[in-house]
Design an enzyme around this catalytic site. Structure first.
Site, short mmCIF file in Angstrom:
data_model
loop_
_atom_site.label_atom_id
_atom_site.label_comp_id
_atom_site.label_asym_id
_atom_site.label_seq_id
_atom_site.Cartn_x
_atom_site.Cartn_y
_atom_site.Cartn_z
CG ASN A 44 -1.82 1.09 1.38
OD1 ASN A 44 -1.80 2.02 0.57
ND2 ASN A 44 -2.65 1.05 2.40
CE LYS A 57 -0.43 2.53 6.52
NZ LYS A 57 -1.85 2.77 6.70
NE ARG A 98 -5.84 1.99 -0.38
CZ ARG A 98 -5.94 2.75 0.71
NH1 ARG A 98 -5.06 2.61 1.69
NH2 ARG A 98 -6.90 3.63 0.82
CG HIS A 151 -11.09 5.55 2.44
ND1 HIS A 151 -11.45 6.80 2.88
CD2 HIS A 151 -9.79 5.40 2.81
CE1 HIS A 151 -10.42 7.38 3.48
NE2 HIS A 151 -9.40 6.56 3.45
N GLY A 189 -9.57 7.94 9.35
CA GLY A 189 -8.15 7.76 9.69
C GLY A 189 -7.45 9.05 9.34
NE ARG A 227 -5.40 13.31 1.37
CZ ARG A 227 -5.71 12.01 1.43
NH1 ARG A 227 -6.97 11.63 1.55
NH2 ARG A 227 -4.77 11.11 1.34
CD GLU A 255 -10.40 0.23 13.12
OE1 GLU A 255 -9.49 -0.28 13.81
OE2 GLU A 255 -10.38 0.25 11.88
CD GLU A 304 -7.63 0.43 3.78
OE1 GLU A 304 -6.70 0.50 4.61
OE2 GLU A 304 -8.11 1.43 3.23
P1 ADP Z 1 -4.08 5.89 8.12
O1 ADP Z 1 -5.23 6.59 7.48
O2 ADP Z 1 -2.76 6.53 7.84
O3 ADP Z 1 -4.08 4.38 7.95
P2 ADP Z 1 -5.13 5.43 10.78
O4 ADP Z 1 -6.36 4.80 10.25
O5 ADP Z 1 -4.21 4.60 11.61
O6 ADP Z 1 -4.27 6.16 9.68
O7 ADP Z 1 -5.61 6.69 11.66
C1 ADP Z 1 -4.71 7.54 12.27
C2 ADP Z 1 -5.49 8.49 13.20
O8 ADP Z 1 -6.15 7.71 14.21
C3 ADP Z 1 -4.62 9.50 13.93
O9 ADP Z 1 -5.23 10.78 13.90
C4 ADP Z 1 -4.62 8.96 15.35
O10 ADP Z 1 -4.45 9.99 16.31
C5 ADP Z 1 -6.01 8.39 15.44
N1 ADP Z 1 -6.13 7.50 16.59
C6 ADP Z 1 -5.58 6.27 16.77
N2 ADP Z 1 -5.89 5.80 18.01
C7 ADP Z 1 -6.66 6.74 18.60
C8 ADP Z 1 -7.32 6.86 19.88
N3 ADP Z 1 -7.23 5.90 20.80
N4 ADP Z 1 -8.03 7.98 20.12
C9 ADP Z 1 -8.12 8.95 19.21
N5 ADP Z 1 -7.54 8.91 18.00
C10 ADP Z 1 -6.82 7.82 17.70
#
Ligand code: ADP
Length: 397
Positions: free
Chosen positions: A5, A12, A86, A174, A204, A235, A327, A375
């Site tokens: 990815n 990743k 991806r 997505h 995310g 963004r 999540e 994913e």
């Molecule tokens: P990506 O889109 O790069 O795959 P992720 O899906 O891992 O990223 O999302 C990253 C975001 O999730 C960051 O803003 C991070 O702060 C937030 N995040 C992860 N765990 C928590 C948590 N326990 N509480 C609040 N935000 C969280």
């Protein structure tokens, strides 16, 4: 099987062994590409070994080479049955996961301008792998595929019609995550729930929502590029088009600079002036008005988008949260859902606080769920399916 990815500032990888479903063995992430602290982090799920180290100042090409050398040393690229990528956008013509062909590569290069943040680096990764292992099957999975059947009215953009002929339309992204969620929703809540009126919220670093009915996307917040929709980590999401001329006139801003601003310097980072990370913003919001405003706008715009998606669906049966924020953050889910009682959304505070699979009240009209997306699993399954319907590499040679 290796899944890749590749984004503009991270790559990743995950390694799977073939099975039904595929079994993940290793996870690795090259982060902060293009900065002095490019980092490689990995977890070997078999041995439990986990490490994160700064590997220096790597641009995208050298980061890709470094990562492939590393995986080659660790497992041997020659032992791979196939690699699955991806790919952010397959354009108007490509949707099904499929092996790379010369025609497909030519089309990806032709539409690289559709997704300058992602496609050039994804194409480079495919070519670097082609050079290293000419016989290694490479399969691509498109993040746009899930949305290709959206009604015309959800795709067409209100600009002069000639752009439509050039393929300028709402693609939506997505898609790998969304197809995982719909499959998982059917598993945990039944086929009836998965074929009902569903809003999926992938929150995310990138964030988007999709309205799904009968298992198919009928609308989504991202647009021609992933910069559209709700505000994200860096963004902007949707903006007033009048800003382009304003920035050009007042700051002499070029198109490239504008692109950079709305992709890398806006969203949560832009408003907070400190970070795009929601966890850090939540830690700071009590003392820093900028952090508080960033979080407030994020939740407000997502709440409005849930309303818009519900309107497109003619009502709502299920709302699903996913992604790092969706999540893991009860407080963000709570703030997004506050005031959505009129739609039938009522969270159960205890369930929400524990990130339970079902976070709504039992008698609420709308089931609100938390599903961890995957994913990589979608890519690995697609690769496995393609390998199993074709003669293996050994048999073919
Ligand atoms: P990506 O889109 O790069 O795959 P992720 O899906 O891992 O990223 O999302 C990253 C975001 O999730 C960051 O803003 C991070 O702060 C937030 N995040 C992860 N765990 C928590 C948590 N326990 N509480 C609040 N935000 C969280």
């Amino acid at each position: 099987m290796l899944t890749i990815n590749g984004g503009s500032s991270s790559i990743k990888l995950a390694l799977f062994t073939e099975a039904d479903p595929p079994v993940r063995r290793l996870r690795a992430k090259m982060d902060r590409i293009g900065r002095s602290d490019t980092t490689l982090a990995f977890t070997d799920l078999a041995s439990g070994e986990s490490q994160s180290k700064v590997v220096g100042d790597l641009d995208h090409r050298s980061a890709a080479t470094f990562l492939l050398d590393w995986i080659d040393e660790r497992i041997g690229l020659a032992t791979l049955a196939a690699v699955g990528h991806r790919i952010v956008n397959g354009g108007a013509h490509y949707r099904e996961p499929q092996p790379i062909t010369a025609e497909l590569m030519a089309e990806l290069k032709r539409i690289a301008t559709y997704a300058p943040e992602h496609l050039p680096s994804e194409i480079a990764l495919i070519e670097i792998l082609q050079a290293r292992g000419p016989d290694l099957p490479q399969i691509v999975c498109f993040d746009t595929a899930f949305h290709r059947d959206m009604p015309r009215v959800a795709k067409i953009l209100p600009i002069p019609r000639r752009y439509d002929a050039l393929g300028v339309e709402r693609y939506g992204f997505h898609g790998l995550s969304y197809s995982f969620l719909i499959e998982e929703l059917a598993r945990v809540a039944g086929e009836g729930a998965a074929s009902g009126r569903v809003v999926l919220a992938h929150l995310g670093n990138g964030a988007s929502l999709s309205a799904v009915r009968g298992g198919r996307s009928i609308d989504t917040t991202m647009g021609f590029t992933p910069a559209a929709g709700v505000p994200m980590g860096t963004r902007s999401g949707n903006l007033d088009p009048g800003l382009v001329l304003f920035c050009a006139r007042t700051e002499g801003m070029t198109a490239e600079q504008f692109h950079r601003m709305v992709n890398h310097e806006s969203g949560l980072l832009g408003i907070s002036e400190t970070t795009s990370d929601v966890r850090d913003l939540l830690d700071r919001e009590a003392d820093d008005i900028r952090a508080a405003e960033a979080i407030e706008l994020f939740c407000y715009e997502i709440r409005k988008s849930i309303g818009a998606m519900a309107a497109a669906l003619g009502g709502l049966d299920t709302l699903v949260f996913t992604g790092g924020i969706g999540e893991n953050s009860p407080v963000i889910r709570e703030r997004i859902c506050a005031g959505l009682g009129f739609l039938g959304i009522h969270l159960d505070a205890n369930r929400n606080d524990s990130n339970a699979p079902l976070v709504s009240e039992d008698d609420a009209q709308v089931a609100v769920r938390v599903i961890a997306t995957d994913e990589e699993m979608v890519i690995a399954k697609a690769v496995g399916n393609i390998l199993n319907r074709k003669p293996s590499r050994e048999a073919a040679t």
